[in-house]
Design a protein around this motif. Structure first.
Motif, PDB file in Angstrom:
ATOM      1  N   PHE A 101       0.791  -1.233   0.000  1.00 45.77           N
ATOM      2  CA  PHE A 101       0.000   0.000   0.000  1.00 45.77           C
ATOM      3  C   PHE A 101       0.823   1.282   0.000  1.00 45.77           C
ATOM      4  N   GLY A 102       2.143   1.186  -0.026  1.00 46.94           N
ATOM      5  CA  GLY A 102       2.980   2.373  -0.080  1.00 46.94           C
ATOM      6  C   GLY A 102       3.396   2.860   1.295  1.00 46.94           C
ATOM      7  N   PRO A 103       3.872   4.102   1.356  1.00 46.97           N
ATOM      8  CA  PRO A 103       4.404   4.656   2.602  1.00 46.97           C
ATOM      9  C   PRO A 103       3.420   4.524   3.773  1.00 46.97           C
ATOM     10  N   ILE A 104       3.981   4.296   4.938  1.00 45.75           N
ATOM     11  CA  ILE A 104       3.194   4.070   6.147  1.00 45.75           C
ATOM     12  C   ILE A 104       3.155   5.335   6.986  1.00 45.75           C
ATOM     13  N   SER A 105       1.961   5.724   7.395  1.00 42.74           N
ATOM     14  CA  SER A 105       1.830   6.899   8.264  1.00 42.74           C
ATOM     15  C   SER A 105       2.299   6.550   9.671  1.00 42.74           C
ATOM     16  N   GLU A 106       2.611   7.585  10.448  1.00 48.29           N
ATOM     17  CA  GLU A 106       3.014   7.376  11.841  1.00 48.29           C
ATOM     18  C   GLU A 106       1.880   6.724  12.626  1.00 48.29           C
ATOM     19  N   GLU A 107       0.642   7.074  12.305  1.00 46.11           N
ATOM     20  CA  GLU A 107      -0.518   6.500  12.994  1.00 46.11           C
ATOM     21  C   GLU A 107      -0.581   4.985  12.793  1.00 46.11           C
ATOM     22  N   ILE A 108      -0.385   4.541  11.560  1.00 46.93           N
ATOM     23  CA  ILE A 108      -0.426   3.107  11.264  1.00 46.93           C
ATOM     24  C   ILE A 108       0.755   2.406  11.928  1.00 46.93           C
ATOM     25  N   GLU A 109       1.929   2.995  11.853  1.00 45.86           N
ATOM     26  CA  GLU A 109       3.095   2.376  12.474  1.00 45.86           C
ATOM     27  C   GLU A 109       2.878   2.235  13.987  1.00 45.86           C
ATOM     28  N   GLN A 110       2.368   3.258  14.623  1.00 45.80           N
ATOM     29  CA  GLN A 110       2.109   3.204  16.059  1.00 45.80           C
ATOM     30  C   GLN A 110       1.068   2.135  16.391  1.00 45.80           C
ATOM     31  N   ARG A 111       0.035   2.048  15.568  1.00 47.16           N
ATOM     32  CA  ARG A 111      -1.013   1.053  15.788  1.00 47.16           C
ATOM     33  C   ARG A 111      -0.447  -0.359  15.734  1.00 47.16           C
ATOM     34  N   VAL A 112       0.392  -0.614  14.748  1.00 49.39           N
ATOM     35  CA  VAL A 112       0.988  -1.940  14.597  1.00 49.39           C
ATOM     36  C   VAL A 112       1.969  -2.217  15.737  1.00 49.39           C
ATOM     37  N   ARG A 113       2.800  -1.255  16.062  1.00 48.72           N
ATOM     38  CA  ARG A 113       3.829  -1.468  17.089  1.00 48.72           C
ATOM     39  C   ARG A 113       3.259  -1.652  18.495  1.00 48.72           C
ATOM     40  N   THR A 114       2.052  -1.174  18.740  1.00 47.76           N
ATOM     41  CA  THR A 114       1.456  -1.313  20.071  1.00 47.76           C
ATOM     42  C   THR A 114       0.432  -2.452  20.140  1.00 47.76           C
ATOM     43  N   ALA A 115       0.248  -3.157  19.049  1.00 46.15           N
ATOM     44  CA  ALA A 115      -0.732  -4.246  19.016  1.00 46.15           C
ATOM     45  C   ALA A 115      -0.237  -5.465  19.780  1.00 46.15           C
ATOM     46  N   LYS A 116      -1.165  -6.222  20.277  1.00 55.31           N
ATOM     47  CA  LYS A 116      -0.872  -7.489  20.955  1.00 55.31           C
ATOM     48  C   LYS A 116      -0.656  -8.578  19.893  1.00 55.31           C
ATOM     49  N   THR A 117      -0.050  -9.667  20.300  1.00 57.38           N
ATOM     50  CA  THR A 117       0.262 -10.776  19.396  1.00 57.38           C
ATOM     51  C   THR A 117      -0.964 -11.266  18.635  1.00 57.38           C
ATOM     52  N   GLU A 118      -2.070 -11.437  19.336  1.00 52.98           N
ATOM     53  CA  GLU A 118      -3.273 -11.955  18.701  1.00 52.98           C
ATOM     54  C   GLU A 118      -3.744 -11.047  17.565  1.00 52.98           C
ATOM     55  N   GLN A 119      -3.693  -9.741  17.793  1.00 55.83           N
ATOM     56  CA  GLN A 119      -4.120  -8.786  16.774  1.00 55.83           C
ATOM     57  C   GLN A 119      -3.170  -8.797  15.587  1.00 55.83           C
ATOM     58  N   LEU A 120      -1.873  -8.863  15.857  1.00 60.35           N
ATOM     59  CA  LEU A 120      -0.888  -8.926  14.773  1.00 60.35           C
ATOM     60  C   LEU A 120      -1.105 -10.160  13.903  1.00 60.35           C
ATOM     61  N   GLU A 121      -1.461 -11.273  14.537  1.00 60.66           N
ATOM     62  CA  GLU A 121      -1.717 -12.494  13.775  1.00 60.66           C
ATOM     63  C   GLU A 121      -2.916 -12.323  12.855  1.00 60.66           C
ATOM     64  N   ILE A 122      -3.973 -11.709  13.346  1.00 60.00           N
ATOM     65  CA  ILE A 122      -5.167 -11.466  12.518  1.00 60.00           C
ATOM     66  C   ILE A 122      -4.814 -10.561  11.345  1.00 60.00           C
ATOM     67  N   TRP A 123      -4.127  -9.454  11.620  1.00 62.52           N
ATOM     68  CA  TRP A 123      -3.775  -8.519  10.553  1.00 62.52           C
ATOM     69  C   TRP A 123      -2.823  -9.154   9.546  1.00 62.52           C
ATOM     70  N   SER A 124      -1.915 -10.006  10.030  1.00 60.58           N
ATOM     71  CA  SER A 124      -0.961 -10.664   9.133  1.00 60.58           C
ATOM     72  C   SER A 124      -1.662 -11.617   8.176  1.00 60.58           C
ATOM     73  N   LEU A 125      -2.763 -12.192   8.610  1.00 61.52           N
ATOM     74  CA  LEU A 125      -3.560 -13.027   7.706  1.00 61.52           C
ATOM     75  C   LEU A 125      -4.440 -12.155   6.805  1.00 61.52           C
ATOM     76  N   ASN A 126      -4.995 -11.089   7.357  1.00 63.01           N
ATOM     77  CA  ASN A 126      -5.851 -10.198   6.564  1.00 63.01           C
ATOM     78  C   ASN A 126      -5.123  -9.616   5.362  1.00 63.01           C
ATOM     79  N   ILE A 127      -3.841  -9.320   5.512  1.00 64.29           N
ATOM     80  CA  ILE A 127      -3.110  -8.668   4.423  1.00 64.29           C
ATOM     81  C   ILE A 127      -3.055  -9.545   3.176  1.00 64.29           C
ATOM     82  N   LEU A 128      -3.210 -10.840   3.356  1.00 64.85           N
ATOM     83  CA  LEU A 128      -3.175 -11.748   2.208  1.00 64.85           C
ATOM     84  C   LEU A 128      -4.350 -11.537   1.262  1.00 64.85           C
TER      85      LEU A 128
END
Length: 81
Positions: free
Chosen positions: A39-66
């Protein structure tokens, strides 16, 4: 066996905590690279959201991106909200 190596010791506990933190940080780093690639360059908001997410949420998002066709699609929860 040294005190720090005994099962249940504080040193062992902190080492395990560090390993968990390292895995979560690695998951976040990989997801951010995938988001940037798709999707191109990442905003600070998105980076912060990802960096503060819990493992379970990261797993969901990592599958969603597919399947996501938009950045919003990556951040849908498992129920599609």
């Amino acid at each position: 066996m040294m005190i720090a190596e005994k099962p249940g010791s504080w040193a062992q506990h902190w080492r395990q905590e560090g390993q968990i933190e390292g895995r979560v940080e690695g998951q976040a780093d990989l997801l951010l690279r995938q988001i940037q690639r798709c999707f191109g360059p990442i905003s600070e908001e998105i980076e912060q959201r990802v960096r503060t997410a819990k493992t379970e949420q990261l797993e969901i998002w990592s599958l969603n991106i597919l399947d996501a066709v938009t950045l919003a699609g990556v951040f849908q929860d498992a129920m599609g909200q």
